[in-house]
Design an enzyme around this catalytic site. Sequence first.
Site, PDB file in Angstrom:
ATOM      1  N   TYR A  89     -25.112 -64.113 -39.975  1.00 48.84           N
ATOM      2  CA  TYR A  89     -25.661 -63.244 -38.923  1.00 48.84           C
ATOM      3  C   TYR A  89     -24.542 -62.385 -38.315  1.00 48.84           C
ATOM      4  CZ  TYR A  89     -28.550 -61.849 -34.930  1.00 48.84           C
ATOM      5  OH  TYR A  89     -29.260 -61.117 -34.003  1.00 48.84           O
ATOM      6  N   SER A 131     -26.025 -56.726 -32.250  1.00 46.21           N
ATOM      7  CA  SER A 131     -26.101 -57.951 -31.437  1.00 46.21           C
ATOM      8  C   SER A 131     -24.714 -58.184 -30.865  1.00 46.21           C
ATOM      9  CB  SER A 131     -26.490 -59.126 -32.333  1.00 46.21           C
ATOM     10  OG  SER A 131     -26.215 -60.360 -31.694  1.00 46.21           O
TER      11      SER A 131
END
Length: 275
Positions: free
Chosen positions: A162, A149
């Site tokens: 995350y 990501s």
Amino acid sequence: MRFDPFRRPGRTDRADAVITGAGSGIGRALALELSRRGGRVVCADIDEDRARATAAAAPGEALGVACDVTDCDRVVALADTARDWFGGEPDIVVNNAGIAQAGSVVGVVPLPEWHRVLDVNLWGVVHGCQVFAPRLRAAGRGAIVNTASAAAFGTAPRMAAYNVSKAGVLALSETLAAELSGTGVTVTAVCPTAVKTNILHSVSFPDASSERLGERLVRWTGRSPDAIARNVLDAVDRGTLYAVPQLEAKAIWHLKRLLPAPYTRMAGLLERLMR
Ligand code: NAD
């Protein structure tokens, strides 16, 4: 596939692929695009019904199977199932299954939440690479695609678990790319910003305003998973290590590398505005 008269067939055409997290979002879009390109696809997901639904929607041959990537034995079983079904090792393995975390700062994010996110996002990809890398190396061909990501380098506040999981996936992908160089196996790390998928369903937001912010971000800035899938497969065709599909992801990438400390100060300013 969109018609492109200049596109030459690449290795994403007629490829045998295994995709985790294929029951939804980016994984599902990748499965359907690879199938449109004439490939056979093993669609794996923790949710077997959704894995099967993706396989049923594929225009070509596809198999839907249950696999929880946090359990390495299940990933070994997935690799064995795929080898039996294809009659050999896959050409492409996409370690894509993931969940998100957002809304709380470090010290407030409960430890079980850290474990939940790292178990799926980091350990899931570690398991995928651990199991498939030796098989592809022995086959002397193939591509490993890890969905990271832009959070891996964007490191936005209130997303520490995350961010850490995705930074780990990026480091793992870079290490693996070096280790597999010259073997015929390439590695691609996918680094999108927002994509319109079901990912927010996996977030336990601490309050309604963080949830609204997350939803707006995805609604207003999110790209379609189909566009991301095409972009990823172009990167695989080129054997590119980094797939950074969106313009804002590219901007964050360059800014962070050129001006790391000012970038972090700017992120701090945004965080203070949110308090
Ligand atoms: P999604 O929720 O639509 O799809 C994720 C899929 O992974 C789901 O079908 C879910 O059932 C599956 N999954 C969850 N835990 C699993 C497990 N333990 N084992 C196997 N499957 C599991 O989300 P998405 O956006 O398509 O996410 C795919 C990947 O893309 C993730 O790694 C995510 O972090 C990454 N990503 C998403 C975005 C975004 O904005 N949507 C941005 C950057 C990166």
